[in-house]
Scaffold this motif. Structure first.
Motif, mmCIF file in Angstrom:
data_model
loop_
_atom_site.group_PDB
_atom_site.id
_atom_site.type_symbol
_atom_site.label_atom_id
_atom_site.label_comp_id
_atom_site.label_asym_id
_atom_site.label_seq_id
_atom_site.Cartn_x
_atom_site.Cartn_y
_atom_site.Cartn_z
ATOM 1 N N ARG A 1 0.838 -1.213 0.000
ATOM 2 C CA ARG A 1 0.000 0.000 0.000
ATOM 3 C C ARG A 1 0.859 1.243 0.000
ATOM 4 O O ARG A 1 0.515 2.247 -0.618
ATOM 5 N N SER B 1 -5.998 4.740 -4.518
ATOM 6 C CA SER B 1 -6.646 5.450 -3.415
ATOM 7 C C SER B 1 -6.878 4.529 -2.216
ATOM 8 O O SER B 1 -6.864 4.998 -1.069
ATOM 9 N N TYR B 2 -7.095 3.252 -2.494
ATOM 10 C CA TYR B 2 -7.286 2.306 -1.397
ATOM 11 C C TYR B 2 -7.050 0.890 -1.894
ATOM 12 O O TYR B 2 -7.096 0.629 -3.100
ATOM 13 N N HIS C 1 -8.761 -2.935 5.161
ATOM 14 C CA HIS C 1 -9.101 -1.696 4.439
ATOM 15 C C HIS C 1 -8.003 -0.684 4.725
ATOM 16 O O HIS C 1 -7.792 -0.291 5.887
ATOM 17 N N SER C 2 -7.277 -0.268 3.658
ATOM 18 C CA SER C 2 -6.098 0.585 3.847
ATOM 19 C C SER C 2 -6.459 1.965 4.351
ATOM 20 O O SER C 2 -5.648 2.630 5.006
ATOM 21 N N GLU C 3 -7.643 2.441 4.117
ATOM 22 C CA GLU C 3 -8.005 3.818 4.448
ATOM 23 C C GLU C 3 -8.993 3.897 5.607
ATOM 24 O O GLU C 3 -9.077 4.935 6.257
ATOM 25 N N SER C 4 -9.768 2.854 5.831
ATOM 26 C CA SER C 4 -10.781 2.884 6.904
ATOM 27 C C SER C 4 -10.717 1.586 7.710
ATOM 28 O O SER C 4 -11.490 0.641 7.485
#
Length: 550
Positions: A79, A85-86, A99-102
């Protein structure tokens, strides 16, 4: 009154407006193309990343046992290197395992409704709204050792990220567009000024008015006018030119055609020049469409020293000859009246003196002597010549010659009852009058100028014969071939002097009238001195080739 914008400003604004519209359309097309290409490229990039992540060693085992921490340790380095973006990892029940963002969405269901095909073992690209927004994403299945789907990898690019990329590209394109627009402004201004300069700084309405004025002026002119371009194609011709040259086609059917297809011109028509080196000539006698005309030529120079065509003006040579002849006749009539008035004053003074001295018998004798001489000439001329104008000319020449001390002797065989149809009365009087003037002048220059000038006119033998003989200074043999050329006269003593003198018009007109009447003229030496001019003009019924005197 509302003021109109100048043509240069209107042309500049039109070019600028059109350029801006064109750039706007190109910008819209460019944005559409870039956006589509960006979605295609990012979709393929997301697909590649999703497929590679799904094949990572150890990922399937960790997904099978739902090792959330192990999955995070495995995916996080990727990542950090990815521009996506994710990155999302889900299980077969469509719940989040990573989940890389959330991270808070762990164990929650995956949003979007596009997992059905992935669970069947397919890799897809879709545009869906996920947990963090709308994105372009690719999903790939995670397979176990038996090739059974046990999980899902999702790699996506948010639309806001794509929009930022597009904005950066459009900003760069906009800078180039602005530079192009500035160049278009400069080009439009220079182009509009150049157009206005070529239009001689005139407005279109002024040019239209000038064209209409030129057309009206050309049609109102009595002289024929036509113009050709550098390729010798007709670009202008007026009504007088078409009438003089018997051209029946309207002007619109003639414009653009080669001149040789319209006019019969001599081979040297364009080669002639007045020697000034500027391509022009004046008062050249040329045959156009089998008609003798007097032509002037002026070059058209769009740039100094470069001939882009020529303008020709011409008039009928017969009109000029007629006018010259009429002016010559008027001058001769005025001279004759002056001489007759002078002689009449002398005669009246003599008679008054005799009467004052009361010498009545001498006065009666003087009156009788004067009357008899003048009456004899008057009776002879009136009886032998039927033309009243010719009789007046001959009486005037008789009195004029006597005033100069020269006797004009009429041959007793003179007779003129009819005039050939090929020559009019005015031309005939010009021929006789010029020959008599030439003979009288030659006699005055002779040492012995007491010899008479003899005139013979006869219409017998089917041709009109005119002979004028003098015993004057004669004509040099070297001069005889040139005696009838314009500007050449028998009066001076050498050819160069003659060419530069004011004489030489009379014999030139004589030859022109005679040749136009299908006649001929001879110059022979008289005995013991002097010259004889002989003119032969056949009557039309007897004219045939080879019968003229040479």
């Amino acid at each position: 009154m509302k003021r109109r914008l100048p043509f240069q400003v209107k042309l500049f604004l039109s070019l600028v407006g059109f350029s801006c519209l064109l750039l706007a359309m190109l910008g819209a097309i460019l944005f559409h193309v870039i956006d589509r290409q960006q979605h295609r490229d990012l979709g393929q990039r997301a697909r590649v990343q999703a497929s590679e992540i799904a094949l990572m060693p150890g990922l399937a085992d960790k997904v099978a046992v739902r090792d959330v921490a192990g999955i995070a340790r495995l995916i996080q380095p990727l990542r950090n290197q990815s521009d996506a973006s994710y990155i999302v990892i889900g299980d077969v029940r469509e719940n989040h395992l990573y989940h890389s963002e959330s991270p808070e969405r762990l164990h929650l269901p995956m949003i979007g409704g596009d997992n059905a095909e992935v669970l069947q073992g397919k890799t897809i690209i879709s545009m869906r709204k996920g947990g963090i927004g709308v994105s372009l994403r690719s999903k790939a299945p995670i397979l176990d050792a038996n090739n059974q789907v046990i999980g899902i990898v999702s790699v996506g690019y948010l639309t806001s990220y794509i929009a930022n990329i597009n904005a950066r590209l459009l900003w760069q394109a906009g800078l180039y567009g602005l530079l192009l627009l500035i160049l278009l402004f400069i080009f439009s201004w220079i182009f509009s000024r150049n157009v206005k300069r070529q239009m001689f700084w005139l407005e279109p309405k002024d040019i239209a008015q000038l064209v209409l004025q030129q057309k009206a002026l050309l049609e109102a002119m009595y002289e024929g006018i036509f113009a050709v371009n550098a390729e010798k194609q007709l670009i202008l011709i007026n009504r007088a030119a078409r009438e003089l040259l018997d051209i029946r086609q309207p002007e619109k059917d003639l414009i653009g055609k080669p001149l040789e297809d319209i006019l019969q011109t001599p081979p040297t028509f364009f080669a002639q020049s007045d020697g000034a080196g500027n391509g022009s000539f004046h008062d050249k006698i040329i045959v156009l469409n089998q008609r003798q005309v007097i032509v002037n030529r002026v070059p058209i120079e769009l740039e100094p020293g470069t001939e882009s065509g020529w303008v020709f003006s011409f008039r009928d040579k017969n009109d000029i000859n007629t006018l010259s002849s009429q002016l010559s006749q008027v001058k001769r009539y005025a001279d004759n009246l002056r001489i007759m008035r002078h002689e009449q004053l002398n005669w009246t003074a003599t008679l008054a003196g005799l009467l004052q001295m009361q010498r009545y018998d001498d006065a009666m004798s003087y009156i009788q002597a004067q009357s008899e001489g003048a009456q004899a000439v008057l009776d002879f001329v009136s009886a032998r010549f039927t033309s009243p104008a010719l009789c007046g000319l001959l009486l005037g020449k008789f009195v004029s010659a006597r005033e100069k001390g020269i006797e004009l002797a009429f041959d007793p065989a003179c007779q003129l009852k009819r005039i050939p149809a090929s020559i009019n009365e005015t031309a005939l009087m010009s021929v006789i009058g010029n020959l008599l003037d030439n003979a009288v002048d030659a006699t005055l220059k002779a040492q012995n100028n007491s010899a008479p000038v003899e005139l013979y006119i006869s219409d017998r033998n089917q041709e009109l014969v005119i002979e004028v003989a003098d015993q004057g200074v004669g004509v040099d043999d070297a001069l005889k071939p040139h005696i009838f050329e314009q500007g050449i006269s028998s009066k001076p003593s050498n050819l160069h002097e003659m060419a530069g003198s004011d004489h030489g018009i009379g014999l030139y007109l004589v030859a022109g009238y005679v040749h136009q009447a299908c006649g001929s003229i001879e110059v022979t030496d008289n005995s013991p001195q002097g010259t004889i001019f002989s003119v032969f003009i056949p009557f039309p019924a007897t004219v045939s080739p080879g019968q003229h005197h040479e």
